[in-house]
Scaffold this active site. Structure first.
Site, PDB file in Angstrom:
ATOM      1  N   GLU A  28       0.826  -1.212   0.000  1.00 53.41           N
ATOM      2  CA  GLU A  28       0.000   0.000   0.000  1.00 53.41           C
ATOM      3  C   GLU A  28       0.860   1.262   0.000  1.00 53.41           C
ATOM      4  O   GLU A  28       0.468   2.272  -0.552  1.00 53.41           O
ATOM      5  CB  GLU A  28      -0.927   0.024   1.223  1.00 53.41           C
ATOM      6  CG  GLU A  28      -2.010  -1.034   1.222  1.00 53.41           C
ATOM      7  CD  GLU A  28      -3.119  -0.790   0.218  1.00 53.41           C
ATOM      8  OE1 GLU A  28      -3.253   0.347  -0.293  1.00 53.41           O
ATOM      9  OE2 GLU A  28      -3.845  -1.749  -0.077  1.00 53.41           O
ATOM     10  N   ASP A  37      -7.204   7.267  -4.855  1.00 53.50           N
ATOM     11  CA  ASP A  37      -6.650   5.991  -5.326  1.00 53.50           C
ATOM     12  C   ASP A  37      -6.993   5.782  -6.806  1.00 53.50           C
ATOM     13  O   ASP A  37      -7.679   6.617  -7.410  1.00 53.50           O
ATOM     14  CB  ASP A  37      -7.107   4.845  -4.416  1.00 53.50           C
ATOM     15  CG  ASP A  37      -8.531   4.381  -4.655  1.00 53.50           C
ATOM     16  OD1 ASP A  37      -9.232   4.915  -5.546  1.00 53.50           O
ATOM     17  OD2 ASP A  37      -8.961   3.457  -3.950  1.00 53.50           O
TER      18      ASP A  37
END
Length: 174
Positions: A28, A37
């Site tokens: 991540e 994102d």
């Protein structure tokens, strides 16, 4: 990552959760704030998708680790509610990472979970990289976001599969 592991331990996480958290954080990345994102969701720190967060928010490293610990505990509960077989530590960490990334609904409805609960451990691990999509006509696993294949997801799924297979094969050898 050793520093992250010690911070997660200080927050009361056990060995398997710490290992899963370090694996998740590796994929991540840490952003000390919010960002959009690949599918446009406002996300923070180690991939937390939180609708209450606003772009431009900033978090301290300790706040990000606390978010990760809280999220890992939540995903652990959701994962263990649906998995009906005993997992090795490696399988657990791989599936925790996958669950964290794709979400509980996708995990619950996956062929991977069906195979795992049927005792097809190796095939379940392989599903991490070879899950087929009728809409795309491909068998490339869960490597797409926002309609495009992301190199980071290709790498993540391969590493999850390899970790999972280590645990599945050692389990079958016992």
């Amino acid at each position: 990552m050793a520093n992250l592991a010690s911070k997660l331990a200080a927050l009361g996480l056990g060995t398997a959760l710490i290992g899963g958290g370090v694996f998740i954080a590796k994929h991540e990345g840490e952003v000390l704030g919010t960002y959009s994102d690949p599918v446009g969701m406002t996300t923070s720190c180690y991939g937390r998708a939180d609708p209450s967060h606003q772009l431009g928010q900033v978090f301290s490293p300790d706040e990000c680790v606390a978010q990760l610990a809280e999220d890992i505990k939540k995903h652990d509960r959701q994962l263990t509610q649906v998995v009906r077989v005993q997992l090795s530590e490696q399988e657990y960490q791989a599936y925790l990472s996958f669950h964290y990334n794709v979400g509980p609904g996708n995990f619950r409805s996956s062929t991977l979970l069906r195979k795992l609960n049927a005792g097809d451990r190796v095939d379940a691990c392989i599903e991490l990289t070879h899950a087929c999509s009728k809409t795309r006509g491909t068998c490339e696993g869960w490597t797409y976001a926002g309609g495009r294949q992301l190199p980071g997801l290709v790498t993540r799924r391969r590493e999850e599969r390899d970790l999972c297979l280590q645990g599945a094969l050692s389990h079958e050898a016992n």
